[in-house]
Write a protein that holds these residues in place. Structure first.
Motif, PDB file in Angstrom:
ATOM      1  N   LEU A  86      18.409   3.003  -1.747  1.00  0.00           N
ATOM      2  CA  LEU A  86      17.341   3.995  -1.730  1.00  0.00           C
ATOM      3  C   LEU A  86      16.001   3.439  -2.189  1.00  0.00           C
ATOM      4  O   LEU A  86      14.979   4.126  -2.095  1.00  0.00           O
ATOM      5  CB  LEU A  86      17.717   5.185  -2.629  1.00  0.00           C
ATOM      6  N   ILE A  87      15.984   2.205  -2.695  1.00  0.00           N
ATOM      7  CA  ILE A  87      14.742   1.668  -3.252  1.00  0.00           C
ATOM      8  C   ILE A  87      13.670   1.506  -2.174  1.00  0.00           C
ATOM      9  O   ILE A  87      12.530   1.961  -2.336  1.00  0.00           O
ATOM     10  CB  ILE A  87      15.009   0.325  -3.962  1.00  0.00           C
ATOM     11  N   VAL A  88      14.000   0.863  -1.052  1.00  0.00           N
ATOM     12  CA  VAL A  88      13.000   0.632  -0.005  1.00  0.00           C
ATOM     13  C   VAL A  88      12.500   1.939   0.605  1.00  0.00           C
ATOM     14  O   VAL A  88      11.281   2.147   0.682  1.00  0.00           O
ATOM     15  CB  VAL A  88      13.544  -0.317   1.077  1.00  0.00           C
ATOM     16  N   PRO A  89      13.388   2.850   1.060  1.00  0.00           N
ATOM     17  CA  PRO A  89      12.855   4.095   1.628  1.00  0.00           C
ATOM     18  C   PRO A  89      12.040   4.914   0.633  1.00  0.00           C
ATOM     19  O   PRO A  89      11.063   5.564   1.016  1.00  0.00           O
ATOM     20  CB  PRO A  89      14.109   4.867   2.072  1.00  0.00           C
ATOM     21  N   THR A  90      12.405   4.849  -0.640  1.00  0.00           N
ATOM     22  CA  THR A  90      11.630   5.576  -1.647  1.00  0.00           C
ATOM     23  C   THR A  90      10.227   4.995  -1.778  1.00  0.00           C
ATOM     24  O   THR A  90       9.231   5.730  -1.875  1.00  0.00           O
ATOM     25  CB  THR A  90      12.347   5.521  -3.014  1.00  0.00           C
ATOM     26  N   ILE A  91      10.130   3.669  -1.762  1.00  0.00           N
ATOM     27  CA  ILE A  91       8.823   3.023  -1.871  1.00  0.00           C
ATOM     28  C   ILE A  91       7.974   3.295  -0.631  1.00  0.00           C
ATOM     29  O   ILE A  91       6.774   3.563  -0.732  1.00  0.00           O
ATOM     30  CB  ILE A  91       9.006   1.508  -2.100  1.00  0.00           C
ATOM     31  N   VAL A  92       8.581   3.240   0.563  1.00  0.00           N
ATOM     32  CA  VAL A  92       7.835   3.530   1.796  1.00  0.00           C
ATOM     33  C   VAL A  92       7.325   4.972   1.777  1.00  0.00           C
ATOM     34  O   VAL A  92       6.153   5.239   2.087  1.00  0.00           O
ATOM     35  CB  VAL A  92       8.716   3.289   3.035  1.00  0.00           C
ATOM     36  N   PHE A  93       8.196   5.881   1.398  1.00  0.00           N
ATOM     37  CA  PHE A  93       7.812   7.301   1.346  1.00  0.00           C
ATOM     38  C   PHE A  93       6.704   7.527   0.321  1.00  0.00           C
ATOM     39  O   PHE A  93       5.721   8.232   0.591  1.00  0.00           O
ATOM     40  CB  PHE A  93       9.030   8.151   1.000  1.00  0.00           C
ATOM     41  N   THR A  94       6.837   6.900  -0.852  1.00  0.00           N
ATOM     42  CA  THR A  94       5.821   7.045  -1.894  1.00  0.00           C
ATOM     43  C   THR A  94       4.477   6.499  -1.427  1.00  0.00           C
ATOM     44  O   THR A  94       3.423   7.073  -1.709  1.00  0.00           O
ATOM     45  CB  THR A  94       6.256   6.314  -3.176  1.00  0.00           C
ATOM     46  N   GLY A  95       4.500   5.372  -0.689  1.00  0.00           N
ATOM     47  CA  GLY A  95       3.271   4.803  -0.170  1.00  0.00           C
ATOM     48  C   GLY A  95       2.549   5.744   0.771  1.00  0.00           C
ATOM     49  O   GLY A  95       1.328   5.898   0.712  1.00  0.00           O
ATOM     50  N   MET A  96       3.310   6.400   1.652  1.00  0.00           N
ATOM     51  CA  MET A  96       2.687   7.327   2.598  1.00  0.00           C
ATOM     52  C   MET A  96       2.140   8.563   1.890  1.00  0.00           C
ATOM     53  O   MET A  96       1.011   8.997   2.142  1.00  0.00           O
ATOM     54  CB  MET A  96       3.699   7.731   3.666  1.00  0.00           C
ATOM     55  N   ILE A  97       2.932   9.130   0.996  1.00  0.00           N
ATOM     56  CA  ILE A  97       2.478  10.306   0.269  1.00  0.00           C
ATOM     57  C   ILE A  97       1.321   9.946  -0.647  1.00  0.00           C
ATOM     58  O   ILE A  97       0.446  10.765  -0.939  1.00  0.00           O
ATOM     59  CB  ILE A  97       3.637  10.918  -0.543  1.00  0.00           C
ATOM     60  N   GLY A  98       1.294   8.685  -1.103  1.00  0.00           N
ATOM     61  CA  GLY A  98       0.230   8.237  -1.997  1.00  0.00           C
ATOM     62  C   GLY A  98      -1.152   8.314  -1.393  1.00  0.00           C
ATOM     63  O   GLY A  98      -2.157   8.222  -2.118  1.00  0.00           O
ATOM     64  N   ASN A  99      -1.227   8.506  -0.066  1.00  0.00           N
ATOM     65  CA  ASN A  99      -2.545   8.628   0.564  1.00  0.00           C
ATOM     66  C   ASN A  99      -3.297   9.869   0.097  1.00  0.00           C
ATOM     67  O   ASN A  99      -4.509   9.977   0.308  1.00  0.00           O
ATOM     68  CB  ASN A  99      -2.391   8.679   2.089  1.00  0.00           C
ATOM     69  N   VAL A 100      -2.592  10.804  -0.538  1.00  0.00           N
ATOM     70  CA  VAL A 100      -3.259  11.960  -1.123  1.00  0.00           C
ATOM     71  C   VAL A 100      -4.276  11.493  -2.161  1.00  0.00           C
ATOM     72  O   VAL A 100      -5.317  12.113  -2.363  1.00  0.00           O
ATOM     73  CB  VAL A 100      -2.226  12.906  -1.768  1.00  0.00           C
ATOM     74  N   ALA A 101      -3.953  10.376  -2.828  1.00  0.00           N
ATOM     75  CA  ALA A 101      -4.862   9.799  -3.828  1.00  0.00           C
ATOM     76  C   ALA A 101      -5.957   8.956  -3.183  1.00  0.00           C
ATOM     77  O   ALA A 101      -6.631   8.191  -3.869  1.00  0.00           O
ATOM     78  CB  ALA A 101      -4.073   8.950  -4.816  1.00  0.00           C
ATOM     79  N   VAL A 102      -6.101   9.076  -1.875  1.00  0.00           N
ATOM     80  CA  VAL A 102      -7.102   8.347  -1.099  1.00  0.00           C
ATOM     81  C   VAL A 102      -6.922   6.840  -1.338  1.00  0.00           C
ATOM     82  O   VAL A 102      -5.802   6.349  -1.350  1.00  0.00           O
ATOM     83  CB  VAL A 102      -8.532   8.837  -1.440  1.00  0.00           C
ATOM     84  N   ASP A 103      -7.994   6.111  -1.546  1.00  0.00           N
ATOM     85  CA  ASP A 103      -7.901   4.656  -1.619  1.00  0.00           C
ATOM     86  C   ASP A 103      -7.196   4.142  -2.870  1.00  0.00           C
ATOM     87  O   ASP A 103      -6.819   2.972  -2.936  1.00  0.00           O
ATOM     88  CB  ASP A 103      -9.307   4.052  -1.550  1.00  0.00           C
ATOM     89  N   ALA A 104      -7.037   4.990  -3.883  1.00  0.00           N
ATOM     90  CA  ALA A 104      -6.379   4.553  -5.115  1.00  0.00           C
ATOM     91  C   ALA A 104      -4.955   4.080  -4.856  1.00  0.00           C
ATOM     92  O   ALA A 104      -4.429   3.237  -5.588  1.00  0.00           O
ATOM     93  CB  ALA A 104      -6.380   5.683  -6.145  1.00  0.00           C
ATOM     94  N   ALA A 105      -4.317   4.602  -3.802  1.00  0.00           N
ATOM     95  CA  ALA A 105      -2.937   4.211  -3.500  1.00  0.00           C
ATOM     96  C   ALA A 105      -2.838   2.717  -3.190  1.00  0.00           C
ATOM     97  O   ALA A 105      -1.828   2.076  -3.500  1.00  0.00           O
ATOM     98  CB  ALA A 105      -2.409   5.022  -2.317  1.00  0.00           C
ATOM     99  N   PHE A 106      -3.873   2.142  -2.575  1.00  0.00           N
ATOM    100  CA  PHE A 106      -3.868   0.711  -2.266  1.00  0.00           C
ATOM    101  C   PHE A 106      -3.875  -0.140  -3.537  1.00  0.00           C
ATOM    102  O   PHE A 106      -3.405  -1.273  -3.526  1.00  0.00           O
ATOM    103  CB  PHE A 106      -5.106   0.338  -1.436  1.00  0.00           C
TER     104      PHE A 106
END
Length: 516
Positions: free
Chosen positions: A133-153
């Motif tokens: 579950l580690i990889v799918p969780t990280i991928v999902f978190t990255g996509m949802i992290g776009n709510v934080a705009v550029d801070a996710a990068f």
């Protein structure tokens, strides 16, 4: 050790390489032969200046849709241009969008890492999770992290690297996966955010060229975005396991091993948890009431509000406050001098990025001043229009044009401001809704994000990666990110075509087809 070097040390596998591996090896070798990124940006700056002179002498121009304004290439090597280059050099650097964001956010992230908070959190949570579950969780978190705009990068990739290393996987893979998810999944989300509002505003004005009463809703693509999120998580996970991890192999550097959590760390986590709860409650108090402090004073909106404009300092304190609580609770921080020293260290680690940002800021500024990017975008749109495609070929052609332009102009809003007035009216006359055109644009705008050097955060990714492999080059990263762009494009286009053929609405009240 770079991916290429690792492969050279595995002679038994040389004859068994798949076609995709050989292709990515070629990309990697070619990319790694490029000069140092700082030098590369200097060269690109000089080429942009030279191109501005040549193209301006040739009279290259384009007509901006809607306004009928003629955009001409601006010569940056005449008297006015040279003066602008020299007098704006410092301001280009200071105004470079990622620079301040990175430094501010990393103050909090640096304390969270050096105090031991992130390490303790991983011991308590991630390491106990099933490895699958580690990889799918990280991928999902990255996509949802776009709510934080550029801070996710800035925030997510280094955390993912630590997570990967903690479970015996290559930390550079963690960086690459998270960056690909944030960049390539830029328009896939479960939450309506500021990008939806921004693009909808441009879409509305473009559609009013045909229908002066048209109103665009930020939720116009919401149904499709929800489904896209889950599709891209699955694709991103598969690409990571199938292509990216095998290329990097086992990490050869110093591994930060995590021991079992100590009593002091447990105490620190309790303090951190309490501080986060109090901080989140205060933030919610500023946005939940209709007259909340950080809501828009006129409309009461949360999406387009001081809250979204304050996301960077909010992220800073979200890391800094619990990091301080943990540090003093676990006794990893003794006094204010410890805090200051660790902040100094976190900024010192950013020195390679700061140098790179100076060169990148100049090149991006010159490219914008010259008008070369907008002219290429308009000419590309005119080409697609002249080809007179309809149906599925038109959809694919438009998405590919947008994906190519994204390699030259990274800003989603800037591209849409150029392309929207061309394609929205054109597609409306062909019977397609503005929501349909906008969603096709968003796919093209997202899929090449991971591999474009025009996205300023690519330089940050390279700086993060050099922490684990000082010899890593742009070619290694691009060859690792390319499969994400390729398979995100295939799967996303396929989903969009199926959605189009089934005639499903893209969002609440926003069908695919336009009826006048």
């Amino acid at each position: 050790m770079t991916v290429h070097e690792k492969k050279q040390n595995e002679p038994a596998s040389i004859g068994k390489k798949k076609l995709t591996d050989r292709f990515l090896d070629v990309i990697e070798r070619a990319g790694n032969k490029l000069p140092d990124p700082v030098t590369l940006f200097v060269i690109m700056s000089l080429l942009t200046l030279g191109a501005s002179f040549i193209l301006s002498q040739l009279g290259v121009s384009a007509v901006k849709p809607g306004t009928q304004e003629t955009i001409e290439v601006v010569n940056l090597l005449n008297r006015e241009g040279i003066i602008k280059v020299l007098t704006s050099m410092v301001s280009n650097f200071i105004a470079f969008p990622p620079l301040g964001l990175v430094i501010v956010v990393m103050l909090g992230v640096g304390i969270a890492e050096s105090s031991g908070l992130i390490s303790a959190l991983m011991k308590r949570t991630v390491l106990a999770a099933p490895p699958a579950l580690i990889v799918p969780t990280i991928v999902f978190t990255g996509m949802i992290g776009n709510v934080a705009v550029d801070a996710a990068f800035i925030v997510l990739p280094p955390i993912a690297a630590l997570i990967f290393m903690s479970v015996g996987r290559n930390p550079i893979v963690g960086l690459v996966v998270t960056y690909a998810a944030v960049a390539g999944g830029y328009s896939a989300n479960l939450i309506i955010n500021s990008l939806d509002v921004l693009l909808a505003g441009i879409t509305q004005e473009s559609a009013r060229i045909v229908d002066p009463t048209y109103v665009a809703n930020p939720t116009m693509n919401y149904y499709f975005l929800i489904v896209s999120s889950f599709i891209l998580v699955a694709v991103g996970t598969w690409v990571t396991v199938k292509f990216v991890e095998p290329r990097f192999g086992k990490y050869q550097g110093k591994v930060e091993k995590l021991e079992s959590i100590t009593d002091a760390e447990k105490k620190g986590l309790r303090y951190a948890g309490i501080s986060v709860a109090i901080y989140v409650a205060i933030v919610l108090f500023t946005i939940i009431p209709e007259n909340g402090l950080l809501r828009d004073a006129e409309t009461g909106s949360i999406i387009n509000s001081p809250f979204m404009s304050s996301i960077v300092p909010i992220m800073l304190f979200l890391f800094l406050i619990p990091a301080l609580a943990f540090g003093f609770g676990a006794q990893t921080l003794k006094n204010d001098k410890d805090v200051a020293d660790k902040m100094f260290k976190s900024i010192a680690d950013l020195s390679p990025f700061i140098v790179l940002a100076f060169a990148a800021a100049q090149m991006i500024a010159y490219f914008g001043w010259s008008n070369i990017g907008p002219i290429i975008a308009i000419k590309g749109a005119e080409l697609l229009q002249a080809m007179n495609f309809t149906g599925v070929p038109m959809i694919i052609g438009f998405i590919l044009i947008c994906a190519f332009i994204n390699l030259l102009i990274a800003s989603a809003s800037a591209k849409w401001a150029l392309l929207g007035p061309i394609f929205i009216p054109m597609f409306m006359y062909l019977g397609y809704s503005p929501a349909f055109t906008q969603m096709a644009y968003r796919i093209g705008d997202s899929v090449t994000n991971p591999i474009t050097p025009m996205l300023a955060y690519f330089a940050i990714l390279l700086a993060f990666a050099k922490k684990y492999d000082k010899s890593i080059g742009m070619g290694t990263l691009i060859s690792a990110l390319l499969p994400f762009s390729f398979f995100f494009a295939i799967s996303w286009i396929a989903l969009f075509v199926v959605w189009y053929l089934l005639g499903w609405p893209l969002g609440p009240g926003d069908p695919i087809f336009w009826k006048q």
